[in-house]
Write a protein that holds these residues in place. Structure first.
Motif, short mmCIF file in Angstrom:
data_model
loop_
_atom_site.label_atom_id
_atom_site.label_comp_id
_atom_site.label_asym_id
_atom_site.label_seq_id
_atom_site.Cartn_x
_atom_site.Cartn_y
_atom_site.Cartn_z
N TYR A 223 16.18 20.07 -35.61
CA TYR A 223 16.21 19.20 -34.44
C TYR A 223 17.10 19.86 -33.39
N LEU A 224 16.74 19.68 -32.14
CA LEU A 224 17.52 20.27 -31.05
C LEU A 224 18.09 19.16 -30.18
N GLN A 225 19.39 19.22 -29.92
CA GLN A 225 19.98 18.27 -28.98
C GLN A 225 20.22 19.00 -27.67
N PRO A 226 19.59 18.52 -26.58
CA PRO A 226 19.71 19.21 -25.30
C PRO A 226 21.16 19.26 -24.81
N LYS A 227 21.48 20.37 -24.15
CA LYS A 227 22.78 20.55 -23.52
C LYS A 227 22.52 20.77 -22.03
N TYR A 228 23.23 20.02 -21.18
CA TYR A 228 22.97 20.02 -19.75
C TYR A 228 24.14 20.62 -18.98
N ASN A 229 23.79 21.32 -17.90
CA ASN A 229 24.79 21.77 -16.95
C ASN A 229 25.22 20.56 -16.13
N ILE A 230 26.49 20.25 -16.13
CA ILE A 230 26.95 19.01 -15.51
C ILE A 230 26.83 19.04 -13.99
N LYS A 231 26.73 20.26 -13.41
CA LYS A 231 26.67 20.35 -11.94
C LYS A 231 25.30 19.98 -11.39
N ASP A 232 24.24 20.41 -12.07
CA ASP A 232 22.91 20.15 -11.52
C ASP A 232 22.01 19.34 -12.44
N ASP A 233 22.58 18.87 -13.58
CA ASP A 233 21.83 18.02 -14.50
C ASP A 233 20.58 18.72 -15.03
N ARG A 234 20.65 20.05 -15.19
CA ARG A 234 19.52 20.83 -15.69
C ARG A 234 19.82 21.30 -17.11
N LEU A 235 18.74 21.49 -17.89
CA LEU A 235 18.90 21.99 -19.26
C LEU A 235 19.56 23.36 -19.26
N ALA A 236 20.58 23.51 -20.09
CA ALA A 236 21.28 24.78 -20.18
C ALA A 236 21.22 25.38 -21.57
N GLY A 237 20.63 24.68 -22.51
CA GLY A 237 20.57 25.16 -23.88
C GLY A 237 20.42 24.00 -24.83
N ALA A 238 20.71 24.26 -26.10
CA ALA A 238 20.56 23.21 -27.11
C ALA A 238 21.46 23.53 -28.29
N GLU A 239 21.74 22.49 -29.05
CA GLU A 239 22.45 22.66 -30.32
C GLU A 239 21.47 22.39 -31.45
#
Length: 864
Positions: free
Chosen positions: A318-334
């Motif tokens: 399972y992947l939990q999305p990780k977001y860039n807090i500045k632009d609310d865009r996907l930056a990766g996953a755990e």
């Protein structure tokens, strides 16, 4: 081709040897010696190759009797059968030979057929005896095998019904790790030493067995008592053995009371007792208790099935999305792992990961996850997607493997991936164990291009000096730490200090466990880099994450960063239908009450669900989407019901089979096309459990307006309630309550006890107020109560004192006396709940606490 068995002839007469060689040669290979000393030399060189010895009693030097005595005295030679050959046809000679250990006696001259039959029978008898011995005795330790131990215990219990017995079993903590780190020969040597100690401990008071690996058992006549000292002394003896490496043994005792119970069940219960104290320092033995059985049987079932589960790909990424807090865009996953068990369903990691960390299986599971993640990254790269990194867990057991670096680099090379695509999460507690070795390993990994994350920062006891020495790229703040720090404004300086420290050390910061808007805003304010948590998205299957990623790639970037939070606050109705005209009708029907999002295919629908599942109020899902994707979406929603509890109204042309299949697969309702929009509205409302406009509004707002701990309103709920106040509700009394001893309770007994006190105070408020009054937990230990239609200042003060008194008298509040203080203000204007009003109530509360804790003060418009 069957190898010929070897027979050793010991005779000083060459004629006799020649006769025997002629008789034996067609069937056997023959070795010859002239005397006993030569024969012993041959036997000692090849004891496992000689099937039988033909021995003349009259020999020069060492005669036959002396040879027999010497051979039978040596353990390696004692089991080789001997047939004595002599011309002395006398009873005395025969008795002497048989007494010395000979298996048979043959008189010269030789009769070929008699000799051949006797040799064949004795060899067969020896082989049968050896086979029985292999079944009865463990090859490694010489103790009884498991099956023979069971048989012997059963016989002893039947023969001695008057004697009380105990079954005692033991195993060695992390024995698998001992084999992995120091080699199987070292582990075998340790087991042989433990077996010898077991034999000495039991003596003639019972019997011992070796089951497998590190598991031993004994049946022992009941002792007066068992103490930790007894087992601690045995453990100390184990650690005096050569190659013993801080061995820790745990013992379980099953008192034999029910003799009808199968012996294997008795042993299982003793082993369950031993496992119940694994990892408990200073605890060396435990007696079996029926209360142990259920959880430990579950653990055992997990342990028994883990290898097969790995081989059968039951573990899912399972992947939990990780977001860039500045632009609310996907930056990766755990990357997280779930176990889709064929019998138990979906198991969360909290049930099996701690067990795997204890039994060492975590290293295999981690490697499995690394390979699966690399496969996903390779697929993304091959599809031309935006390169994203995925964080994977590296457990403490992984870190101290000698071949960790080679294993990771080989995995990446196999999938053609750069090291930077794999972020390695090492939990904070691992950094406190052997920091020098860890630092060297991590430094080498960073040199190879891996990104290193310290996971769960804030949950352990790492020092700033250690943090400075470790080669890191990213700090991951512990979920509980984030939740508590953002909830307590007085302590938020710690969070800011950590951010400043990370900036000074050139580290990025990821905050996990973000669940509320307030937490996100606080993290934005202090400059956090990345966030993940249920506020954005829960962990999801890889296919759902890929749909989310595609959805983001296809969607234009937001016009402003502030637009995304606003959109997240809006409740969404998703209509997934291949017919654009139908989607337009649904938009018109629901558009005034919901933010309607359209999807023309299943991939787009899954991307929306994965990204915004917390905001989706319901889904109108066509089962005739292209490529039967409607049922695929329904299947995923049903499978992930523990994660996504979203009402679904399925639509399709009228078909009884389709309707039945949809409902069986988890749809909440089925709307046959064509249908009216009014009918669809009612079906959607019913699926959501809402029957009126007012109830719908309450259902949509309730989750966001409630305090998760007490169930009272939160700050947002207070604001919503203030807007709903009517003129006829006035005058109203606004109370500010503060629990006097909460900080001391938290510091002394922990936050769990503090949370219990908070919930008790909420219960007091509910009992002491009316259903129409407004009850709010403002934050921490501060509560606001708005009581409508209060007739006078005297009544207001009296009621505040009554609530404080009721809380003092509350039973079961723990070691500290329950106490609260209150400040109150009376409001007569429509705009009752303003910041100014709360400030007045807070001022009155301050005066109440200054005068004497546990009372109520009324604000009068004057300052103390």
């Amino acid at each position: 081709m069957t190898l010929q068995k070897q027979i050793l002839i010991v005779d000083d007469d060459p004629v006799n040897r020649a006769d025997l060689r002629t008789i034996l040669t067609p069937e056997y290979r023959v070795l010859e010696t002239e005397n006993g000393a030569q024969a012993l030399g041959v036997l000692r060189e090849r004891p496992d190759e000689i099937a039988l010895i033909l021995l003349d009693l009259v020999l020069p030097g060492m005669d036959g009797c002396a040879f027999l005595a010497q051979a039978k005295a040596e353990q390696a030679l004692a089991s080789i059968p001997v047939i004595v050959t002599t011309r002395q046809d006398s009873e005395a000679a025969e008795i002497a030979a048989l007494s010395g250990g000979a298996a048979d006696f043959v008189v010269k001259p030789y009769r070929p057929q008699v000799i051949l039959h006797r040799i064949a029978n004795i060899i067969r008898l020896r082989e049968t005896s050896a086979m029985i011995c292999q079944v009865q005795y463990d090859r490694l330790t010489g103790l009884y095998s498991k099956e023979f131990f069971y048989q012997q215990v059963k016989q002893l219990l039947l023969l001695h019904p008057e004697q009380e017995y105990d079954i005692i079993c033991s195993d060695i903590e992390n024995f698998k790790l001992i084999n992995d780190m120091f080699g199987v020969p070292t582990g075998d040597c340790l087991l042989r030493g433990v077996a010898e100690l077991y034999t000495g401990l039991v003596g003639d008071q019972g019997i011992c067995g070796h089951f497998n690996a590190d598991r031993f058992a004994c049946l022992l006549k009941r002792q007066a008592c068992y103490t930790d000292t007894l087992f601690l002394r045995f453990g100390a003896q184990v650690n005096t053995l050569s190659n013993a490496k801080n061995v820790i043994m745990k013992w379980g005792i099953y008192p034999v009371t029910d003799r009808t119970l199968p012996v294997e069940h008795m042993c299982d219960r003793a082993l369950l007792a031993a496992r119940s104290i694994r990892g408990q320092y200073g605890k060396h033995f435990a007696r079996y208790d029926d209360a142990l059985r259920s959880p430990l049987l579950r653990e055992q079932a997990i342990t028994d099935s883990m290898e097969a589960a790995l081989a059968q790909d039951q573990f899912q990424i399972y992947l939990q999305p990780k977001y860039n807090i500045k632009d609310d865009r996907l930056a990766g996953a755990e990357a997280l792992v779930r176990w889709q068990h064929p019998e138990w369903g979906l198991l969360l990691p909290s049930e099996f990961i701690p067990l795997f960390e204890k039994n060492g299986f975590i290293t295999k599971l981690d490697q499995y996850v690394w390979n699966k993640v690399c496969s996903v990254l390779q697929a993304w790269s091959g599809a031309g997607g935006v390169p994203l990194s995925i964080s994977v867990n590296v457990s403490r057991a992984d870190v101290y493997q000698a071949d960790l670096i080679e294993l990771l680099t080989a995995t990446l090379e196999a999938y053609g991936l750069p090291a930077s695509s794999l972020h390695l999460e090492i939990t904070e507690s691992a950094y406190t164990e052997h920091p020098d070795q860890l630092a060297a390993t991590v430094r080498r990994l960073r040199e190879l291009g891996f990104v290193i994350e310290m996971d769960d920062f804030g949950s352990g006891y790492s020092s700033l000096n250690m943090l400075n020495q470790m080669p890191l790229d990213i700090l991951k703040l512990d979920m509980k730490f984030i939740q508590s720090e953002t909830a307590k404004p007085v302590d938020q300086g710690i969070l800011r200090f950590i951010m400043d420290l990370a900036r000074w050390m050139n580290l990025s910061v990821v905050a996990e466990g973000v669940e509320t808007r307030a937490q996100l805003e606080r993290l934005q304010e202090i400059g956090c880099d990345y966030v993940q948590g249920y506020y954005f998205a829960k962990p999801m299957p890889c296919s759902a994450f890929e749909a989310l990623l595609r959805n983001q790639q296809e969607a234009p970037p937001p016009a402003a960063a502030s637009a995304a939070p606003s959109e997240r606050r809006t409740q969404i109705l998703l209509v997934a239908d291949e017919d654009a005209a139908y989607r337009s009708q649904v938009r018109k029907t629901f558009g005034e009450s919901y933010h309607v999002i359209e999807a023309a295919d299943g991939h787009t629908a899954m991307g929306c669900i994965a990204h915004r599942e917390q905001q989706i109020a319901a889904v109108v899902l066509s089962l005739t989407l292209p490529r039967a994707e409607g049922f695929s979406v329904l299947e995923v929603l049903q499978r992930e019901k523990a994660v996504w509890k979203i009402p679904v109204v399925a639509t399709a042309p009228g078909d009884a089979r389709l309707e039945e299949r949809a409902l069986e697969q988890g749809a909440d309702d089925f709307a046959a096309k064509p249908h009216t929009q009014r009918s669809l509205w009612k079906r959607v409302m019913r699926a959501m459990g809402v029957t009126s406009s007012r109830e719908r509004e309450r259902a949509l707002e309730d989750a966001a307006c409630r305090d998760y701990l007490t169930g009272l309103l939160n700050r947002r709920g207070l604001h919503t309630a203030a807007l709903a106040l009517r003129r006829e509700d006035l005058p109203a009394a606004v109370y500010m309550f503060d629990l006097d001893n909460l900080k001391q309770i938290n510091d002394t007994f922990g936050h769990a006890e503090g949370d219990r006190i908070l919930k008790r105070f909420a219960s007091v408020l509910r009992r002491q107020t009316r259903g129409s009054d407004i009850l709010v937990r403002l934050g921490g230990d501060e509560f606001v109560v708005v009581m409508k239609q209060m007739p006078s200042p005297e009544t207001t003060l009296k009621k505040g004192c009554s609530i404080c008194r009721a809380f003092r008298q509350e039973e079961g509040c723990g070691p500290f006396p329950a106490s609260c203080s209150a400040g109150a203000v009376i409001c007569t204007r429509a705009e009752t709940l303003t910041a100014e009003t709360l400030a007045y109530a807070d001022e009155a509360l301050y005066r109440a606490k200054s005068n004497q804790k546990g009372g109520c003060c009324l604000w009068t418009g004057t300052h103390a």
